[in-house]
Design an enzyme around this catalytic site. Sequence first.
Site, PDB file in Angstrom:
ATOM      1  N   ASP A   9       0.949  -1.246   0.061  1.00  0.00           N
ATOM      2  CA  ASP A   9       0.013  -0.013  -0.093  1.00  0.00           C
ATOM      3  C   ASP A   9       0.877   1.380   0.147  1.00  0.00           C
ATOM      4  O   ASP A   9       2.186   1.055   0.384  1.00  0.00           O
ATOM      5  CB  ASP A   9      -0.879  -0.197   1.286  1.00  0.00           C
ATOM      6  CG  ASP A   9      -2.036   1.120   1.385  1.00  0.00           C
ATOM      7  OD1 ASP A   9      -2.402   1.614   0.333  1.00  0.00           O
ATOM      8  OD2 ASP A   9      -1.814   1.860   2.333  1.00  0.00           O
ATOM      9  N   SER A  10       0.252   2.356  -0.259  1.00  0.00           N
ATOM     10  CA  SER A  10       1.090   3.639  -0.115  1.00  0.00           C
ATOM     11  C   SER A  10       1.383   3.818   1.305  1.00  0.00           C
ATOM     12  O   SER A  10       2.492   4.515   1.398  1.00  0.00           O
ATOM     13  CB  SER A  10       0.265   4.747  -0.698  1.00  0.00           C
ATOM     14  OG  SER A  10      -1.059   4.910   0.117  1.00  0.00           O
ATOM     15  N   TYR A  41      -1.106   8.548  -2.558  1.00  0.00           N
ATOM     16  CA  TYR A  41      -0.898   8.386  -4.061  1.00  0.00           C
ATOM     17  C   TYR A  41      -2.147   9.029  -4.876  1.00  0.00           C
ATOM     18  O   TYR A  41      -2.166   9.258  -5.888  1.00  0.00           O
ATOM     19  CB  TYR A  41      -0.973   6.844  -4.185  1.00  0.00           C
ATOM     20  CG  TYR A  41       0.109   5.905  -4.166  1.00  0.00           C
ATOM     21  CD1 TYR A  41       1.443   6.442  -3.746  1.00  0.00           C
ATOM     22  CD2 TYR A  41       0.097   4.717  -4.485  1.00  0.00           C
ATOM     23  CE1 TYR A  41       2.560   5.687  -3.336  1.00  0.00           C
ATOM     24  CE2 TYR A  41       1.428   3.906  -4.499  1.00  0.00           C
ATOM     25  CZ  TYR A  41       2.508   4.650  -3.950  1.00  0.00           C
ATOM     26  OH  TYR A  41       3.655   3.762  -3.996  1.00  0.00           O
ATOM     27  N   GLY A  42      -3.157   9.243  -3.989  1.00  0.00           N
ATOM     28  CA  GLY A  42      -4.625   9.341  -4.642  1.00  0.00           C
ATOM     29  C   GLY A  42      -4.379  10.928  -5.144  1.00  0.00           C
ATOM     30  O   GLY A  42      -5.168  11.288  -5.949  1.00  0.00           O
ATOM     31  N   CYS A  72      -4.078  -1.696  -2.182  1.00  0.00           N
ATOM     32  CA  CYS A  72      -4.604  -0.017  -2.313  1.00  0.00           C
ATOM     33  C   CYS A  72      -5.075  -0.039  -3.585  1.00  0.00           C
ATOM     34  O   CYS A  72      -4.880  -0.763  -4.832  1.00  0.00           O
ATOM     35  CB  CYS A  72      -3.136   0.434  -2.428  1.00  0.00           C
ATOM     36  SG  CYS A  72      -3.170   2.082  -3.114  1.00  0.00           S
ATOM     37  N   ASN A  73      -6.515   0.635  -3.498  1.00  0.00           N
ATOM     38  CA  ASN A  73      -7.159   0.565  -4.714  1.00  0.00           C
ATOM     39  C   ASN A  73      -6.659   1.536  -5.907  1.00  0.00           C
ATOM     40  O   ASN A  73      -6.943   1.255  -6.836  1.00  0.00           O
ATOM     41  CB  ASN A  73      -8.621   1.361  -4.253  1.00  0.00           C
ATOM     42  CG  ASN A  73      -9.477   0.563  -3.244  1.00  0.00           C
ATOM     43  OD1 ASN A  73     -10.305  -0.306  -3.704  1.00  0.00           O
ATOM     44  ND2 ASN A  73      -9.115   0.449  -1.895  1.00  0.00           N
ATOM     45  N   THR A  74      -6.215   2.748  -5.286  1.00  0.00           N
ATOM     46  CA  THR A  74      -5.450   3.572  -6.268  1.00  0.00           C
ATOM     47  C   THR A  74      -4.427   2.921  -7.075  1.00  0.00           C
ATOM     48  O   THR A  74      -4.322   2.954  -8.319  1.00  0.00           O
ATOM     49  CB  THR A  74      -4.879   4.827  -5.513  1.00  0.00           C
ATOM     50  OG1 THR A  74      -5.791   5.294  -4.517  1.00  0.00           O
ATOM     51  CG2 THR A  74      -4.549   6.041  -6.564  1.00  0.00           C
ATOM     52  N   GLU A 151      -4.117   7.568   8.123  1.00  0.00           N
ATOM     53  CA  GLU A 151      -2.495   7.465   7.958  1.00  0.00           C
ATOM     54  C   GLU A 151      -1.649   8.117   9.162  1.00  0.00           C
ATOM     55  O   GLU A 151      -0.570   7.402   9.676  1.00  0.00           O
ATOM     56  CB  GLU A 151      -2.056   8.180   6.676  1.00  0.00           C
ATOM     57  CG  GLU A 151      -0.342   7.996   6.259  1.00  0.00           C
ATOM     58  CD  GLU A 151      -0.030   6.495   6.021  1.00  0.00           C
ATOM     59  OE1 GLU A 151      -0.784   5.790   5.509  1.00  0.00           O
ATOM     60  OE2 GLU A 151       1.091   6.113   6.073  1.00  0.00           O
ATOM     61  N   CYS A 183     -10.946   2.815  -0.405  1.00  0.00           N
ATOM     62  CA  CYS A 183      -9.604   3.025  -0.053  1.00  0.00           C
ATOM     63  C   CYS A 183      -9.330   2.423   0.958  1.00  0.00           C
ATOM     64  O   CYS A 183     -10.060   2.339   1.839  1.00  0.00           O
ATOM     65  CB  CYS A 183      -9.569   4.622   0.238  1.00  0.00           C
ATOM     66  SG  CYS A 183      -7.836   5.128   0.732  1.00  0.00           S
ATOM     67  N   THR A 184      -8.044   1.649   0.977  1.00  0.00           N
ATOM     68  CA  THR A 184      -7.720   0.744   2.150  1.00  0.00           C
ATOM     69  C   THR A 184      -7.585   1.182   3.397  1.00  0.00           C
ATOM     70  O   THR A 184      -7.717   0.783   4.421  1.00  0.00           O
ATOM     71  CB  THR A 184      -6.821  -0.208   1.758  1.00  0.00           C
ATOM     72  OG1 THR A 184      -5.531   0.678   1.339  1.00  0.00           O
ATOM     73  CG2 THR A 184      -6.995  -1.226   0.833  1.00  0.00           C
ATOM     74  N   HIS A 185      -7.299   2.713   3.304  1.00  0.00           N
ATOM     75  CA  HIS A 185      -7.378   3.373   4.595  1.00  0.00           C
ATOM     76  C   HIS A 185      -8.784   3.443   5.323  1.00  0.00           C
ATOM     77  O   HIS A 185      -8.728   3.669   6.697  1.00  0.00           O
ATOM     78  CB  HIS A 185      -6.913   4.928   4.397  1.00  0.00           C
ATOM     79  CG  HIS A 185      -5.523   4.983   4.148  1.00  0.00           C
ATOM     80  ND1 HIS A 185      -4.753   4.514   2.992  1.00  0.00           N
ATOM     81  CD2 HIS A 185      -4.334   5.462   4.843  1.00  0.00           C
ATOM     82  CE1 HIS A 185      -3.277   4.850   3.082  1.00  0.00           C
ATOM     83  NE2 HIS A 185      -3.329   5.322   4.258  1.00  0.00           N
TER      84      HIS A 185
HETATM   85  N1  DGL Z   1      -4.956   3.202   0.539  1.00  0.00           N
HETATM   86  C1  DGL Z   1      -4.872   3.798  -0.871  1.00  0.00           C
HETATM   87  C2  DGL Z   1      -6.175   3.167  -1.438  1.00  0.00           C
HETATM   88  O1  DGL Z   1      -6.619   2.100  -1.289  1.00  0.00           O
HETATM   89  C3  DGL Z   1      -4.532   5.109  -1.107  1.00  0.00           C
HETATM   90  C4  DGL Z   1      -4.093   6.060  -0.296  1.00  0.00           C
HETATM   91  C5  DGL Z   1      -3.369   7.455  -0.774  1.00  0.00           C
HETATM   92  O2  DGL Z   1      -1.971   7.182  -1.022  1.00  0.00           O
HETATM   93  O3  DGL Z   1      -3.824   8.509  -1.201  1.00  0.00           O
HETATM   94  O4  DGL Z   1      -6.669   3.802  -2.563  1.00  0.00           O
END
Ligand code: DGL
Length: 277
Positions: A9-10, A41-42, A72-74, A151, A183-185
Site C-alpha cells: 500500500d502507499s 498516491y491519490g 491499495c485501490n489507487t 495514515e 480506499c484501504t485506509h
Molecule cells: N490506501 C490507498 C487506496 O486504497 C490510497 C491512499 C493514498 O495514498 O492516497 O486507495
Amino acid sequence: MSNAIGLFDSGAGGLSVLKKAIDRIHNKNFVYLGDTKRMPYGVRSPEEIKNFTIEAMGFLQDKGVDLSVIACNTATCHGLDASQNRYDYPILGIISWGSIDSVKVTHNRKIALIGTESTVKSKVYDNTIKSLDSGIELRSIACPDLVLAVERGEFEEKHMEKIIRNHLNEFGDFDYDTIILGCTHFPVVKDSFKKIYKKDNRNVKIINPAHLSIERAMEILSIEKDNEPIDNRTIDFYITGDVEAFKHTLNQVLDLNGFKLSFHQVDLSSFDKYLKK
Ligand code: DGL
C-alpha cells in the site's frame, strides 16, 4: 520461497487488508511494503502510480513471496494490469472483488463509493460494476482528508466522526443501501461508519473489498479454510518513509501479538532497477 504473502500500500491503509489476511490465513508469513515517503498516491498521476506499483511488485517478488496483493485501490486502478503483464508470479488487486461483493449485497441497486481522488476519477469501479449489472447506480466521492487522518493515526472519535459525516453528507438524498470503502485506509475506521449509520437509523451495508480478495488469494495458493497455524510466524515491514510514524499508526490498528515482527527502512533508490527490466 519464504512461504510468504506480499502486501503493498502507499502507507498504513494496507493494514486493513493485512488484518483480513491474518484472520483467515494462519500458515503463511507476510511481507508488507508501505511507500509512505511517496504517499498520498491519490493525488498523483496515473503514470506515476503505475510505475510505483510496478516497483513495489518487483520489490516483493525479490523478497520471495508466493503471491502479492496490491492492498491499495489507487494502485490497483493504475498498476494492476501493468504489474500482471510484467511479472510471472500471482498478483491480485482489490477492486474487482469489492465490486462483486457490492453487487451481490445491494437490494435497491444504489451503491455509494468513497475513495481517493484518483480512484474516483479513474472510473474503474464504475466500469467494473456496470459490467456486472448495468442497472446499478453508483455515486462516488473522494475523501483525501480521511486518508491522511488514518495514515497519521488520528483516531479520536469525534474528529473521525466529523470527517466521515462531512463526506457522507455530500451524497445528499442519494438513498444508497451499500457503500464501498474504496480506499484501504477506510476499513481501518469501519466502526466509525457503523456508528454513524446506526445513529442515523440507516441500514447500509459496508463493503471492504479486501474480504473477497483474500479468499481469492487462498484459492490460488490452495490454502484450506481451516488452515493450521504454523510456529514462529513473521511479518516483515518495509517502509520507505518514517518507520516510527508508521509504527505509531500500526500499534493503534492491529494487535500482532504472537508474530515475530521486523521493521526495515527502504531506500527508494533501490527501486530504480525495477522499471528498467
Ligand atoms: N490506501 C490507498 C487506496 O486504497 C490510497 C491512499 C493514498 O495514498 O492516497 O486507495
